[in-house]
Design a protein around this motif. Structure first.
Motif, mmCIF file in Angstrom:
data_model
loop_
_atom_site.group_PDB
_atom_site.id
_atom_site.type_symbol
_atom_site.label_atom_id
_atom_site.label_comp_id
_atom_site.label_asym_id
_atom_site.label_seq_id
_atom_site.Cartn_x
_atom_site.Cartn_y
_atom_site.Cartn_z
ATOM 1 N N TYR A 58 2.456 7.217 7.807
ATOM 2 C CA TYR A 58 2.132 6.351 6.679
ATOM 3 C C TYR A 58 1.065 7.000 5.810
ATOM 4 O O TYR A 58 0.067 7.502 6.330
ATOM 5 N N PHE A 60 -0.180 5.172 2.982
ATOM 6 C CA PHE A 60 -0.970 4.026 2.519
ATOM 7 C C PHE A 60 -1.862 4.438 1.358
ATOM 8 O O PHE A 60 -3.035 4.104 1.297
ATOM 9 N N ILE A 82 -1.793 -7.124 -2.544
ATOM 10 C CA ILE A 82 -2.526 -6.764 -1.323
ATOM 11 C C ILE A 82 -1.608 -6.150 -0.265
ATOM 12 O O ILE A 82 -2.079 -5.524 0.678
ATOM 13 N N ARG A 113 7.038 -13.598 7.975
ATOM 14 C CA ARG A 113 5.815 -13.187 8.667
ATOM 15 C C ARG A 113 4.592 -13.910 8.091
ATOM 16 O O ARG A 113 3.659 -14.231 8.819
ATOM 17 N N CYS B 54 -7.122 -13.145 9.583
ATOM 18 C CA CYS B 54 -5.815 -12.801 10.159
ATOM 19 C C CYS B 54 -4.849 -13.967 10.021
ATOM 20 O O CYS B 54 -5.175 -15.095 10.375
ATOM 21 N N CYS B 57 0.681 -11.930 10.579
ATOM 22 C CA CYS B 57 1.916 -11.386 10.007
ATOM 23 C C CYS B 57 2.483 -10.253 10.864
ATOM 24 O O CYS B 57 3.673 -9.958 10.808
ATOM 25 N N GLY B 58 1.613 -9.592 11.637
ATOM 26 C CA GLY B 58 2.089 -8.553 12.548
ATOM 27 C C GLY B 58 2.436 -7.241 11.888
ATOM 28 O O GLY B 58 3.006 -6.358 12.524
ATOM 29 N N LEU B 59 2.084 -7.072 10.606
ATOM 30 C CA LEU B 59 2.379 -5.795 9.945
ATOM 31 C C LEU B 59 1.567 -4.660 10.562
ATOM 32 O O LEU B 59 1.991 -3.498 10.548
ATOM 33 N N LYS B 62 3.530 -3.484 13.642
ATOM 34 C CA LYS B 62 4.698 -2.730 13.197
ATOM 35 C C LYS B 62 4.283 -1.323 12.754
ATOM 36 O O LYS B 62 4.891 -0.323 13.163
ATOM 37 N N ALA B 63 3.236 -1.242 11.945
ATOM 38 C CA ALA B 63 2.779 0.060 11.452
ATOM 39 C C ALA B 63 2.278 0.932 12.592
ATOM 40 O O ALA B 63 2.557 2.126 12.653
ATOM 41 N N THR B 66 5.111 2.495 14.679
ATOM 42 C CA THR B 66 5.785 3.573 13.963
ATOM 43 C C THR B 66 4.888 4.800 13.867
ATOM 44 O O THR B 66 5.318 5.917 14.129
ATOM 45 N N GLU B 67 3.641 4.574 13.487
ATOM 46 C CA GLU B 67 2.717 5.688 13.278
ATOM 47 C C GLU B 67 2.493 6.480 14.563
ATOM 48 O O GLU B 67 2.401 7.702 14.536
ATOM 49 N N ARG B 199 -5.533 10.206 12.078
ATOM 50 C CA ARG B 199 -5.795 9.710 10.725
ATOM 51 C C ARG B 199 -7.291 9.708 10.412
ATOM 52 O O ARG B 199 -7.700 10.153 9.334
ATOM 53 N N LEU B 204 -8.422 9.448 6.629
ATOM 54 C CA LEU B 204 -7.637 8.229 6.424
ATOM 55 C C LEU B 204 -8.174 7.141 7.344
ATOM 56 O O LEU B 204 -8.975 7.402 8.234
ATOM 57 N N ALA B 207 -3.699 3.205 10.935
ATOM 58 C CA ALA B 207 -2.526 2.590 10.311
ATOM 59 C C ALA B 207 -2.659 1.074 10.245
ATOM 60 O O ALA B 207 -2.286 0.459 9.245
ATOM 61 N N ASP B 210 -5.000 -0.051 7.342
ATOM 62 C CA ASP B 210 -4.373 0.089 6.028
ATOM 63 C C ASP B 210 -3.214 -0.881 5.849
ATOM 64 O O ASP B 210 -2.957 -1.366 4.756
ATOM 65 N N ALA B 211 -2.499 -1.172 6.939
ATOM 66 C CA ALA B 211 -1.322 -2.041 6.825
ATOM 67 C C ALA B 211 -1.722 -3.496 6.615
ATOM 68 O O ALA B 211 -0.950 -4.275 6.064
ATOM 69 N N PRO B 213 -2.728 -6.647 4.973
ATOM 70 C CA PRO B 213 -2.902 -7.027 3.572
ATOM 71 C C PRO B 213 -4.160 -7.878 3.346
ATOM 72 O O PRO B 213 -4.591 -8.036 2.213
ATOM 73 N N PHE B 214 -4.724 -8.424 4.399
ATOM 74 C CA PHE B 214 -5.774 -9.431 4.249
ATOM 75 C C PHE B 214 -7.171 -8.909 4.587
ATOM 76 O O PHE B 214 -8.135 -9.650 4.559
#
Lengths: 157, 261
Positions: A58, A60, A82, A113, B54, B57-59, B62-63, B66-67, B199, B204, B207, B210-211, B213-214
């Motif tokens: 990623y 980002f 966001i 989600r 929080c 959302c669990g993003l 997920k990230a 994968t990362e 990272r 960086l 992950a 950065d993933a 959103p909040f």
């Protein structure tokens, strides 16, 4: 001393020499005690490099996407600003060379989600508008009506 | 008969002989160890989690999977989200379906074994999500128990695993009070969160940070007094998990509740 003392003693000495020799050849050269001391820092130094050179998937990095996809940046004026591009579009990896095209996750579950309403008083989740997925147009992708880059209800397709 | 003279001679020879292997093994003296432990300059990574922000959302999960190349459908994950629901009648429910990888898309609580608990919105006293990950303890018990030196703490405080040296005995998985370690189902070695070491060493952020959103997850250098994360940890009310174990965890939580362990 008599032979019956020396003979087993030779055997023991040989064994000790053998173990030390084996240890000398088998233990990696960079195995040692590093910054965190004997209790926590005993390791192969090259193991740190393994993790430092692990592949980044990623980015980002908003600017990275903007270079080619500037027209999609209407999203920056919306509450969806966001959410990072790669959360829905997948990891950049070496895009645009590998992969040439990123896959978009358009499943209803992705939107749910956040937009499955849970009125949890001490969590930010309570402040997000949501829908009941069982009664709200079941089976249809959200993006059929809503534009994820312009999610307000006024901008509906 | 052994004479006094020959006994003393052999004793001296024996002691001299024994002292040679000791110097070969090379045990560091206490002064050297003390110097090694007192490195004040540099970086010490710490994590800050705001449970109010929080939304589950669990993003991040997920990230992370994968990362860090964690098999996506295997029921193991480096970071996960727990949901706590307190009811007015005093009952407390907690669940983390698939570690929160797919978020929380139902109000039902996953009790395991295919059973679910219906929750009526009106019965909820308080409910919230708690992201979990490796605490990168200052006194990591997982490192102490490793019999081969395959897990260790780097100078910046991050506990790493030497994948090619790990024998897969599982002692560290048992030793972690927070349950953050697991077996990598493919590589058959111990696996854990390392704040995305690849990272953070490239400038960086991890992950998951950065993933999100909040902004529920933050990482910072606790040795830098100007770091925003350090400022919050020093100036605001934060808590850590299971401080009674003496592990000195370095993942700090805002809005921690008694039931969270």
């Amino acid at each position: 001393m008599k032979g019956h003392v020396w003979r087993p003693l030779y055997a023991v000495i040989c064994l000790v020499v053998l173990v030390l020799a084996a240890r000398y050849f088998m233990v990696p050269k960079d195995f040692g005690i590093y910054e965190r001391g004997y209790m926590y820092g005993f390791h192969r130094k090259s193991a740190e490099d393994y993790w430092k050179t692990f592949k980044v998937k990623y980015q980002f990095n908003t600017d990275y996407c903007r270079d080619c996809h500037a027209e999609k940046y209407s999203i920056m004026q919306t509450p969806h600003a966001i959410i990072h591009c790669e959360n829905c579009h997948g990891p950049v990896l070496d895009h645009p060379t590998d992969p040439e095209k990123l896959s978009v996750d358009k499943k209803r579950e992705l939107c749910l989600r956040c937009h499955l309403p849970l009125s949890y008083p001490t969590s930010g989740r309570a402040n997000i508008r949501g829908v009941d997925p069982i009664t709200h147009n079941p089976g249809i992708e959200c993006s059929a009506c809503h534009n994820p880059h312009m999610p307000s209800l006024e901008a509906m397709k | 008969m052994i004479s006094r003279r020959s006994f003393l001679k052999n004793a001296i020879k024996g002691v001299a002989g024994l002292s040679i292997p000791l110097s070969i093994i090379g045990i560091a003296g206490p002064r050297k160890l003390f110097a090694l432990n007192n490195v004040t300059a540099g970086v010490r990574w710490a994590f800050l989690i705001n449970t109010y922000k929080c939304v589950g959302c669990g993003l991040c999960v997920k990230a992370c999977k994968t990362e860090n190349e964690i098999p996506y459908d295997a029921n193991v994950t480096r970071t996960w989200i727990e949901r706590y629901v307190h009811l007015k009648d005093g009952r407390v429910f907690a669940d983390t379906p698939k570690g929160g990888r797919d978020g929380f898309t139902t109000s039902k609580i996953d009790l395991g074994e295919g059973r679910y608990q219906d929750i009526d919105e009106k019965d909820i006293d308080k409910a919230f999500f708690v992201p979990k990950l490796c605490n990168q303890c200052e006194n990591p018990p997982c490192v102490q128990v490793c019999p081969v030196g395959a897990t260790f703490q780097a100078s910046d405080g991050v506990v790493l695993i030497d994948r090619s040296w790990c024998i897969g005995c599982g002692y560290c998985i048992m030793a972690c009070p927070y349950g953050v370690r697991f077996f990598h189902p493919v590589l058959q070695v111990a696996e854990k969160c390392n704040f995305c070491y690849h990272r953070i060493n490239k400038g960086l952020k991890p992950a998951c940070v950065d993933a999100c959103p909040f902004g529920a997850r933050m990482i910072g250098n606790i040795k830098d007094p100007e770091d925003p994360v350090t400022k919050v940890i020093m100036a605001e009310r934060v808590n850590v998990l299971k401080s009674e174990y003496g592990t000195k965890p370095q993942a700090y939580y805002i809005g921690m509740d008694e039931e969270v362990r």
